[in-house]
Design an enzyme around this catalytic site. Structure first.
Site, PDB file in Angstrom:
ATOM      1  N   GLY A  42      30.181  -9.318  13.553  1.00 43.11           N
ATOM      2  CA  GLY A  42      31.562  -8.977  13.920  1.00 43.11           C
ATOM      3  C   GLY A  42      31.837  -7.516  14.170  1.00 43.11           C
ATOM      4  O   GLY A  42      32.749  -7.166  14.901  1.00 43.11           O
ATOM      5  N   GLU A 151      31.761 -14.612   2.364  1.00 44.10           N
ATOM      6  CA  GLU A 151      30.357 -14.387   1.994  1.00 44.10           C
ATOM      7  C   GLU A 151      30.220 -14.149   0.488  1.00 44.10           C
ATOM      8  O   GLU A 151      29.237 -14.545  -0.119  1.00 44.10           O
ATOM      9  CB  GLU A 151      29.788 -13.172   2.737  1.00 44.10           C
ATOM     10  CG  GLU A 151      29.696 -13.329   4.248  1.00 44.10           C
ATOM     11  CD  GLU A 151      28.475 -14.113   4.706  1.00 44.10           C
ATOM     12  OE1 GLU A 151      27.478 -14.152   3.975  1.00 44.10           O
ATOM     13  OE2 GLU A 151      28.559 -14.705   5.801  1.00 44.10           O
ATOM     14  N   CYS A 183      37.279 -17.274  13.751  1.00 47.97           N
ATOM     15  CA  CYS A 183      36.047 -16.826  13.088  1.00 47.97           C
ATOM     16  C   CYS A 183      35.559 -18.014  12.271  1.00 47.97           C
ATOM     17  O   CYS A 183      36.357 -18.659  11.570  1.00 47.97           O
ATOM     18  CB  CYS A 183      36.335 -15.633  12.177  1.00 47.97           C
ATOM     19  SG  CYS A 183      34.927 -15.151  11.158  1.00 47.97           S
TER      20      CYS A 183
HETATM   21  N1  DGL Z   1      30.272 -15.955  12.670  1.00 54.44           N
HETATM   22  C1  DGL Z   1      31.131 -14.814  12.923  1.00 54.44           C
HETATM   23  C2  DGL Z   1      32.287 -15.216  13.846  1.00 54.44           C
HETATM   24  O1  DGL Z   1      32.637 -16.381  13.961  1.00 54.44           O
HETATM   25  C3  DGL Z   1      31.718 -14.235  11.662  1.00 54.44           C
HETATM   26  C4  DGL Z   1      30.752 -13.478  10.797  1.00 54.44           C
HETATM   27  C5  DGL Z   1      30.152 -12.281  11.485  1.00 54.44           C
HETATM   28  O2  DGL Z   1      30.831 -11.236  11.601  1.00 54.44           O
HETATM   29  O3  DGL Z   1      29.014 -12.395  11.903  1.00 54.44           O
HETATM   30  O4  DGL Z   1      32.843 -14.367  14.488  1.00 54.44           O
END
Ligand code: DGL
Length: 263
Positions: A42, A151, A183
Protein backbone atom coordinates in the site's frame (compact mmCIF):
# COMPACT_ATOMS: atom_id res chain seq x y z
CA UNK A 1 -13.08 -27.38 -16.58
CA UNK A 2 -10.76 -28.92 -14.00
CA UNK A 3 -8.03 -26.30 -13.77
CA UNK A 4 -7.47 -24.18 -10.64
CA UNK A 5 -8.36 -20.53 -10.10
CA UNK A 6 -5.32 -18.42 -9.17
CA UNK A 7 -5.69 -15.78 -6.44
CA UNK A 8 -2.90 -13.33 -5.62
CA UNK A 9 -2.53 -10.75 -2.88
CA UNK A 10 0.17 -8.75 -1.15
CA UNK A 11 -0.36 -10.90 1.95
CA UNK A 12 -3.18 -12.49 3.91
CA UNK A 13 -5.91 -9.88 3.21
CA UNK A 14 -6.86 -11.58 -0.07
CA UNK A 15 -7.98 -14.58 1.96
CA UNK A 16 -11.26 -12.68 2.42
CA UNK A 17 -11.69 -12.90 -1.35
CA UNK A 18 -10.55 -16.54 -1.55
CA UNK A 19 -13.02 -17.45 1.22
CA UNK A 20 -15.87 -15.97 -0.79
CA UNK A 21 -14.82 -17.74 -4.00
CA UNK A 22 -14.67 -21.07 -2.14
CA UNK A 23 -18.10 -20.39 -0.61
CA UNK A 24 -19.73 -19.40 -3.90
CA UNK A 25 -17.91 -21.92 -6.11
CA UNK A 26 -17.43 -25.13 -4.07
CA UNK A 27 -16.36 -27.15 -7.12
CA UNK A 28 -13.36 -24.96 -7.82
CA UNK A 29 -9.80 -25.49 -6.60
CA UNK A 30 -7.98 -22.35 -5.41
CA UNK A 31 -4.25 -21.71 -5.69
CA UNK A 32 -3.60 -18.71 -3.44
CA UNK A 33 -0.34 -16.79 -3.36
CA UNK A 34 0.31 -14.09 -0.75
CA UNK A 35 3.48 -12.03 -1.03
CA UNK A 36 3.80 -11.89 2.77
CA UNK A 37 7.58 -11.30 2.61
CA UNK A 38 7.11 -7.97 0.81
CA UNK A 39 3.74 -6.93 2.31
CA UNK A 40 2.51 -4.19 2.57
CA UNK A 41 2.18 -2.96 -1.00
CA UNK A 42 0.00 0.00 0.00
CA UNK A 43 2.84 2.46 0.53
CA UNK A 44 5.16 1.22 -2.27
CA UNK A 45 5.73 3.08 -5.56
CA UNK A 46 3.58 2.00 -8.51
CA UNK A 47 6.50 0.46 -10.48
CA UNK A 48 7.39 -1.80 -7.58
CA UNK A 49 3.79 -2.96 -7.09
CA UNK A 50 3.52 -3.70 -10.83
CA UNK A 51 6.78 -5.69 -10.83
CA UNK A 52 5.80 -7.76 -7.77
CA UNK A 53 2.31 -8.40 -9.14
CA UNK A 54 3.82 -9.69 -12.39
CA UNK A 55 6.12 -12.03 -10.44
CA UNK A 56 3.15 -13.54 -8.61
CA UNK A 57 1.16 -13.77 -11.83
CA UNK A 58 3.95 -15.66 -13.63
CA UNK A 59 4.29 -18.08 -10.72
CA UNK A 60 0.63 -19.08 -10.86
CA UNK A 61 0.45 -19.07 -14.67
CA UNK A 62 3.13 -21.76 -14.64
CA UNK A 63 0.68 -23.84 -12.57
CA UNK A 64 -1.87 -23.79 -15.36
CA UNK A 65 -4.59 -21.64 -13.76
CA UNK A 66 -7.72 -20.97 -15.84
CA UNK A 67 -8.48 -17.53 -14.36
CA UNK A 68 -6.50 -15.06 -12.27
CA UNK A 69 -8.04 -13.02 -9.44
CA UNK A 70 -5.95 -10.04 -8.33
CA UNK A 71 -7.37 -9.99 -4.80
CA UNK A 72 -5.44 -6.90 -3.71
CA UNK A 73 -6.78 -3.42 -4.25
CA UNK A 74 -3.35 -1.80 -4.53
CA UNK A 75 -2.15 -4.38 -7.08
CA UNK A 76 -5.44 -4.08 -9.00
CA UNK A 77 -5.20 -0.28 -8.99
CA UNK A 78 -1.71 -0.29 -10.49
CA UNK A 79 -1.35 -3.51 -12.49
CA UNK A 80 -4.78 -4.82 -13.52
CA UNK A 81 -5.09 -3.04 -16.88
CA UNK A 82 -1.60 -4.09 -17.98
CA UNK A 83 -1.91 -7.71 -16.89
CA UNK A 84 -5.42 -8.15 -18.29
CA UNK A 85 -4.25 -7.02 -21.76
CA UNK A 86 -1.38 -9.50 -21.89
CA UNK A 87 -2.69 -12.67 -20.24
CA UNK A 88 -4.29 -15.42 -22.35
CA UNK A 89 -6.76 -16.20 -19.51
CA UNK A 90 -9.47 -14.03 -17.89
CA UNK A 91 -8.28 -11.67 -15.16
CA UNK A 92 -10.55 -10.33 -12.42
CA UNK A 93 -9.59 -7.39 -10.20
CA UNK A 94 -11.28 -6.17 -7.03
CA UNK A 95 -11.90 -2.54 -7.98
CA UNK A 96 -14.53 -2.82 -10.71
CA UNK A 97 -16.79 -5.32 -8.83
CA UNK A 98 -16.67 -3.10 -5.73
CA UNK A 99 -17.52 0.02 -7.74
CA UNK A 100 -20.42 -1.71 -9.47
CA UNK A 101 -21.87 -2.91 -6.16
CA UNK A 102 -21.62 0.60 -4.68
CA UNK A 103 -23.53 2.08 -7.58
CA UNK A 104 -26.21 -0.54 -7.19
CA UNK A 105 -26.46 0.24 -3.47
CA UNK A 106 -26.31 4.04 -3.21
CA UNK A 107 -29.54 6.01 -3.08
CA UNK A 108 -28.15 9.52 -2.62
CA UNK A 109 -25.35 8.97 -5.18
CA UNK A 110 -22.63 9.89 -2.71
CA UNK A 111 -20.11 7.09 -2.21
CA UNK A 112 -17.10 6.91 0.11
CA UNK A 113 -13.96 4.91 -0.65
CA UNK A 114 -11.31 3.90 1.87
CA UNK A 115 -8.06 2.15 0.96
CA UNK A 116 -4.28 2.25 1.14
CA UNK A 117 -2.34 5.36 0.16
CA UNK A 118 -1.49 3.68 -3.18
CA UNK A 119 -5.07 2.72 -4.03
CA UNK A 120 -6.50 6.13 -3.14
CA UNK A 121 -3.77 8.11 -4.93
CA UNK A 122 -4.18 5.97 -8.08
CA UNK A 123 -7.82 7.14 -8.34
CA UNK A 124 -8.71 3.68 -9.70
CA UNK A 125 -12.03 3.67 -7.82
CA UNK A 126 -12.91 7.16 -9.08
CA UNK A 127 -12.29 6.00 -12.66
CA UNK A 128 -14.31 2.83 -12.20
CA UNK A 129 -17.21 4.62 -10.48
CA UNK A 130 -17.35 7.51 -12.95
CA UNK A 131 -16.92 5.10 -15.88
CA UNK A 132 -20.13 3.42 -14.74
CA UNK A 133 -22.01 6.50 -13.56
CA UNK A 134 -20.75 10.02 -14.39
CA UNK A 135 -22.82 11.79 -11.69
CA UNK A 136 -21.71 9.82 -8.66
CA UNK A 137 -20.12 11.99 -5.96
CA UNK A 138 -17.05 10.37 -4.40
CA UNK A 139 -15.23 11.09 -1.16
CA UNK A 140 -11.99 9.06 -0.85
CA UNK A 141 -9.79 8.59 2.16
CA UNK A 142 -6.47 6.80 2.62
CA UNK A 143 -6.40 4.90 5.92
CA UNK A 144 -2.77 3.87 6.42
CA UNK A 145 -3.21 2.58 9.97
CA UNK A 146 -6.01 0.09 9.26
CA UNK A 147 -4.11 -2.66 7.36
CA UNK A 148 -1.37 -2.77 10.05
CA UNK A 149 -4.12 -3.00 12.68
CA UNK A 150 -5.47 -6.13 10.98
CA UNK A 151 -1.96 -7.55 10.59
CA UNK A 152 -1.45 -7.05 14.34
CA UNK A 153 -4.45 -9.30 14.92
CA UNK A 154 -6.09 -6.83 17.36
CA UNK A 155 -9.59 -7.16 16.00
CA UNK A 156 -11.37 -6.48 19.29
CA UNK A 157 -11.26 -3.90 22.06
CA UNK A 158 -11.69 -0.20 22.74
CA UNK A 159 -8.17 0.73 21.60
CA UNK A 160 -8.68 -0.74 18.12
CA UNK A 161 -12.11 0.88 17.85
CA UNK A 162 -10.45 4.20 18.65
CA UNK A 163 -7.90 3.72 15.84
CA UNK A 164 -10.72 3.08 13.37
CA UNK A 165 -12.68 6.05 14.74
CA UNK A 166 -9.70 8.41 14.33
CA UNK A 167 -8.97 7.18 10.81
CA UNK A 168 -12.57 7.68 9.70
CA UNK A 169 -12.97 11.10 11.36
CA UNK A 170 -12.86 13.00 8.01
CA UNK A 171 -16.18 11.32 7.10
CA UNK A 172 -17.93 12.83 10.13
CA UNK A 173 -19.81 15.53 8.24
CA UNK A 174 -19.82 13.86 4.80
CA UNK A 175 -23.29 12.53 3.88
CA UNK A 176 -22.25 9.29 2.12
CA UNK A 177 -24.74 6.42 2.25
CA UNK A 178 -22.34 3.77 0.90
CA UNK A 179 -18.71 3.05 1.77
CA UNK A 180 -16.42 0.86 -0.34
CA UNK A 181 -13.95 -1.13 1.76
CA UNK A 182 -11.22 -0.67 -0.86
CA UNK A 183 -8.59 -2.80 0.86
CA UNK A 184 -8.68 -6.54 1.34
CA UNK A 185 -7.88 -6.18 5.04
CA UNK A 186 -10.85 -4.02 5.91
CA UNK A 187 -13.60 -6.68 5.94
CA UNK A 188 -11.90 -7.98 9.10
CA UNK A 189 -12.75 -4.57 10.67
CA UNK A 190 -16.36 -4.47 9.52
CA UNK A 191 -17.92 -4.42 13.04
CA UNK A 192 -15.77 -1.40 14.01
CA UNK A 193 -16.36 0.43 10.74
CA UNK A 194 -20.10 -0.19 11.00
CA UNK A 195 -20.13 1.16 14.54
CA UNK A 196 -18.25 4.31 13.57
CA UNK A 197 -20.09 5.04 10.33
CA UNK A 198 -23.58 4.16 11.63
CA UNK A 199 -26.30 1.85 10.38
CA UNK A 200 -27.34 4.20 7.56
CA UNK A 201 -24.04 3.66 5.70
CA UNK A 202 -23.88 0.44 3.64
CA UNK A 203 -20.47 -1.23 3.55
CA UNK A 204 -19.29 -2.75 0.28
CA UNK A 205 -17.04 -5.76 0.65
CA UNK A 206 -15.17 -6.21 -2.64
CA UNK A 207 -14.55 -9.89 -1.84
CA UNK A 208 -18.19 -10.89 -2.19
CA UNK A 209 -18.55 -8.94 -5.41
CA UNK A 210 -15.32 -10.27 -6.88
CA UNK A 211 -16.38 -13.85 -6.20
CA UNK A 212 -19.68 -13.14 -7.97
CA UNK A 213 -17.82 -11.68 -10.97
CA UNK A 214 -15.48 -14.71 -11.05
CA UNK A 215 -18.47 -17.02 -11.05
CA UNK A 216 -20.15 -15.11 -13.90
CA UNK A 217 -17.03 -15.09 -16.09
CA UNK A 218 -16.36 -18.80 -15.59
CA UNK A 219 -19.97 -19.56 -16.43
CA UNK A 220 -20.04 -17.39 -19.56
CA UNK A 221 -16.77 -18.88 -20.81
CA UNK A 222 -17.85 -22.46 -20.09
CA UNK A 223 -14.98 -22.87 -17.61
CA UNK A 224 -16.89 -23.93 -14.47
CA UNK A 225 -15.75 -27.18 -12.89
CA UNK A 226 -18.39 -29.89 -12.39
CA UNK A 227 -16.48 -32.15 -9.99
CA UNK A 228 -15.22 -32.12 -6.41
CA UNK A 229 -11.94 -30.22 -6.41
CA UNK A 230 -8.53 -31.42 -5.18
CA UNK A 231 -7.34 -29.70 -1.94
CA UNK A 232 -6.80 -25.94 -2.17
CA UNK A 233 -3.19 -24.78 -2.06
CA UNK A 234 -2.07 -21.63 -0.21
CA UNK A 235 1.44 -20.29 -0.76
CA UNK A 236 3.27 -17.50 1.05
CA UNK A 237 6.56 -15.88 0.06
CA UNK A 238 7.36 -15.45 3.76
CA UNK A 239 6.66 -17.82 6.61
CA UNK A 240 3.60 -19.94 5.86
CA UNK A 241 2.70 -20.20 9.56
CA UNK A 242 0.41 -17.16 9.77
CA UNK A 243 -1.28 -18.11 6.52
CA UNK A 244 -1.75 -21.67 7.77
CA UNK A 245 -3.28 -20.46 11.05
CA UNK A 246 -5.78 -18.16 9.34
CA UNK A 247 -6.71 -20.74 6.71
CA UNK A 248 -7.16 -23.53 9.27
CA UNK A 249 -8.60 -21.70 12.31
CA UNK A 250 -10.12 -18.56 10.79
CA UNK A 251 -11.49 -19.78 7.47
CA UNK A 252 -11.80 -23.45 8.51
CA UNK A 253 -10.52 -24.57 5.12
CA UNK A 254 -8.60 -27.81 4.62
CA UNK A 255 -5.64 -26.90 2.45
CA UNK A 256 -1.99 -27.42 1.67
CA UNK A 257 0.12 -24.44 2.79
CA UNK A 258 3.77 -23.83 1.98
CA UNK A 259 6.43 -21.16 1.59
CA UNK A 260 7.56 -20.50 -1.98
CA UNK A 261 10.23 -18.39 -3.67
CA UNK A 262 9.27 -16.21 -6.60
CA UNK A 263 12.63 -15.03 -7.89
N1 DGL B 1 -3.83 -6.10 0.06
C1 DGL B 1 -3.67 -4.66 0.15
C2 DGL B 1 -4.85 -3.96 -0.53
O1 DGL B 1 -5.92 -4.52 -0.71
C3 DGL B 1 -3.59 -4.18 1.57
C4 DGL B 1 -2.30 -4.49 2.28
C5 DGL B 1 -1.10 -3.87 1.63
O2 DGL B 1 -0.86 -2.65 1.80
O3 DGL B 1 -0.40 -4.60 0.95
O4 DGL B 1 -4.71 -2.83 -0.92
Amino acid sequence: MRQPIGVIDSGVGGLTVAREIIRQLPNEQILYLGDTRRCPYGSRPAEEVIEYTWEMTRYLLAKDIKLLVIACNTATAFAFNEIRKVLPIPVVGVVYPGARAAIKMTRNRHVGVIGTVGTISSKAYNQALHGLHPYIKITSLACPSLAPLVESGKLEGEQSLQIVRNELLPFRDVPIDTLILGCTHYPFLKPFIKKVMGEHVQLIDSGEETARETSTILYLKGLLSQENPPPHEFYATGSAQVLERIVRDGLKIKAITRTVQLV
